[in-house]
Design a protein around this motif. Structure first.
Motif, short mmCIF file in Angstrom:
data_model
loop_
_atom_site.label_atom_id
_atom_site.label_comp_id
_atom_site.label_asym_id
_atom_site.label_seq_id
_atom_site.Cartn_x
_atom_site.Cartn_y
_atom_site.Cartn_z
N GLU A 113 -23.15 -14.81 2.87
CA GLU A 113 -23.58 -13.95 1.66
C GLU A 113 -25.26 -13.88 1.64
OE1 GLU A 113 -22.18 -15.93 -1.68
OE2 GLU A 113 -19.97 -15.58 -0.79
N GLU A 114 -25.83 -14.85 2.06
CA GLU A 114 -27.41 -14.69 2.31
C GLU A 114 -27.85 -13.73 3.25
OE1 GLU A 114 -30.58 -17.53 4.29
OE2 GLU A 114 -29.74 -18.27 2.46
N GLU A 115 -26.96 -13.95 4.55
CA GLU A 115 -27.34 -12.85 5.33
C GLU A 115 -26.96 -11.49 5.06
OE1 GLU A 115 -28.70 -13.51 8.57
OE2 GLU A 115 -29.36 -15.25 7.56
N MET A 116 -25.63 -11.20 4.47
CA MET A 116 -25.50 -9.85 3.91
C MET A 116 -26.24 -9.24 3.19
SD MET A 116 -21.12 -10.36 3.42
CE MET A 116 -20.73 -11.89 3.08
N GLN A 117 -26.86 -10.12 2.14
CA GLN A 117 -27.79 -9.66 1.23
C GLN A 117 -28.90 -9.32 1.90
OE1 GLN A 117 -27.39 -12.88 -1.88
NE2 GLN A 117 -27.16 -11.28 -3.35
N ARG A 118 -29.31 -10.15 2.71
CA ARG A 118 -30.86 -9.77 3.51
C ARG A 118 -30.95 -8.57 4.30
NH1 ARG A 118 -31.57 -14.77 6.68
NH2 ARG A 118 -32.72 -15.39 4.95
N TYR A 119 -29.64 -8.20 4.96
CA TYR A 119 -29.53 -7.00 5.60
C TYR A 119 -28.80 -5.87 4.91
CZ TYR A 119 -31.60 -9.82 9.25
OH TYR A 119 -32.47 -10.50 10.03
N HIS A 120 -28.74 -6.06 3.59
CA HIS A 120 -27.90 -5.00 2.65
C HIS A 120 -26.59 -4.56 3.31
CE1 HIS A 120 -32.23 -5.06 0.94
NE2 HIS A 120 -32.66 -4.96 1.97
N PHE A 121 -25.75 -5.57 3.43
CA PHE A 121 -24.56 -4.97 3.84
C PHE A 121 -23.73 -4.45 2.91
CE2 PHE A 121 -20.05 -6.94 4.75
CZ PHE A 121 -19.77 -6.05 5.99
N PRO A 122 -23.12 -3.02 3.12
CA PRO A 122 -22.84 -2.26 1.93
C PRO A 122 -21.61 -2.93 1.43
CG PRO A 122 -23.39 -0.80 3.78
CD PRO A 122 -23.39 -2.22 4.33
N PRO A 123 -20.78 -3.52 2.15
CA PRO A 123 -19.42 -4.04 1.35
C PRO A 123 -19.70 -5.45 0.84
CG PRO A 123 -18.79 -3.56 3.59
CD PRO A 123 -20.20 -3.43 3.43
N LYS B 221 -18.06 -11.00 -1.09
CA LYS B 221 -18.35 -11.95 -1.92
C LYS B 221 -17.15 -12.38 -2.77
CE LYS B 221 -21.65 -13.89 -5.30
NZ LYS B 221 -21.45 -15.05 -5.05
N ALA B 222 -16.67 -11.48 -3.46
CA ALA B 222 -15.46 -11.57 -4.20
C ALA B 222 -14.40 -12.32 -3.42
CB ALA B 222 -14.76 -10.27 -4.72
N GLU B 223 -14.07 -12.20 -2.25
CA GLU B 223 -13.00 -12.79 -1.43
C GLU B 223 -13.39 -14.22 -1.41
OE1 GLU B 223 -9.52 -13.44 0.87
OE2 GLU B 223 -10.21 -12.08 -0.74
N HIS B 224 -14.64 -14.37 -1.14
CA HIS B 224 -15.31 -15.85 -0.87
C HIS B 224 -14.72 -16.56 -2.39
CE1 HIS B 224 -18.20 -15.06 2.39
NE2 HIS B 224 -17.00 -14.96 3.05
N ASP C 51 -14.77 -10.92 8.12
CA ASP C 51 -15.92 -11.59 9.24
C ASP C 51 -16.22 -10.74 10.30
OD1 ASP C 51 -16.29 -13.48 7.31
OD2 ASP C 51 -15.63 -15.11 8.43
N ARG C 52 -15.44 -10.11 10.86
CA ARG C 52 -15.68 -9.38 12.20
C ARG C 52 -16.55 -8.27 11.75
NH1 ARG C 52 -13.82 -4.64 14.16
NH2 ARG C 52 -12.18 -4.67 12.33
N VAL C 53 -16.00 -7.40 10.80
CA VAL C 53 -17.07 -6.23 10.40
C VAL C 53 -18.39 -6.70 9.97
CG1 VAL C 53 -17.26 -4.44 8.33
CG2 VAL C 53 -14.99 -4.92 9.75
N THR C 54 -18.36 -7.76 9.26
CA THR C 54 -19.98 -8.35 8.94
C THR C 54 -20.74 -8.88 10.19
OG1 THR C 54 -18.86 -9.04 6.63
CG2 THR C 54 -20.85 -10.28 7.59
N SER C 55 -20.16 -9.60 10.87
CA SER C 55 -20.76 -9.86 12.05
C SER C 55 -21.38 -8.66 13.03
CB SER C 55 -19.91 -10.89 13.00
OG SER C 55 -18.82 -10.57 13.52
N GLN C 56 -20.38 -7.68 12.97
CA GLN C 56 -20.86 -6.74 13.84
C GLN C 56 -22.01 -5.99 13.20
OE1 GLN C 56 -17.13 -4.53 14.43
NE2 GLN C 56 -16.56 -5.69 16.22
N PHE C 57 -21.90 -5.62 11.91
CA PHE C 57 -23.01 -5.15 10.93
C PHE C 57 -24.33 -5.99 11.30
CE2 PHE C 57 -25.64 -4.68 7.38
CZ PHE C 57 -25.89 -3.47 7.46
#
Length: 135
Positions: A59-69, A74-77, A120-126
């Motif tokens: 979640e920290e990485e998603m926020q840092r790089y402004h991951f749109p979804p 986070k809700a799934e986590h 996770d696949r989509v997140t890691s690719q982003f």
């Protein structure tokens, strides 16, 4: 069901691969403790704590790089952590192995595979596109 990471596609982020491997090892250890009649609560707590830290790291990485979804991921986590908390509370209150064992042998592996292959696949690719394959 023992999780073997080579059965799952690797992520484009090394930190995710390392943390997923740790998750698999902790899950397998908790399953074995339950199946062998050993003290399982320490294993279950380690597994839960790992999930909390791993999800927070993602979640920290998603926020840092402004991951749109981000909100959906986070809700799934949060949903999965809630399921873990419910199982831990039930096991602590009753000592009944059956529900938590079914959760670890069936529910968690099914969820894990789906989560890796989708969110996770989509997140890691982003993240890879944004920062490369950094730890």
């Amino acid at each position: 069901m023992t999780i073997v990471m080579r059965d799952y596609p690797p992520m484009a982020q090394d930190f995710m691969n390392r943390e997923h491997e740790d998750f698999a090892n902790l899950l397998n250890a908790a399953e074995q403790a339950l199946l062998m009649g050993e003290a399982a609560l320490p294993h279950l707590n380690l597994l839960y704590d790992h999930c909390v830290k791993h999800f927070a790291h993602e979640e920290e990485e998603m926020q840092r790089y402004h991951f749109p979804p981000y909100p959906v991921h986070k809700a799934e986590h949060e949903r999965v952590l809630g399921m873990f908390r419910d199982q831990l509370a039930n096991f602590e209150a009753t000592g009944d192995v059956s529900p938590v064992l079914e959760f670890l042998l069936e529910t968690v592996p099914d969820w894990f595979g789906q989560h890796l292959r989708s969110m996770d696949r989509v997140t890691s690719q982003f993240l890879f596109q944004q920062k490369g394959d950094a730890a």
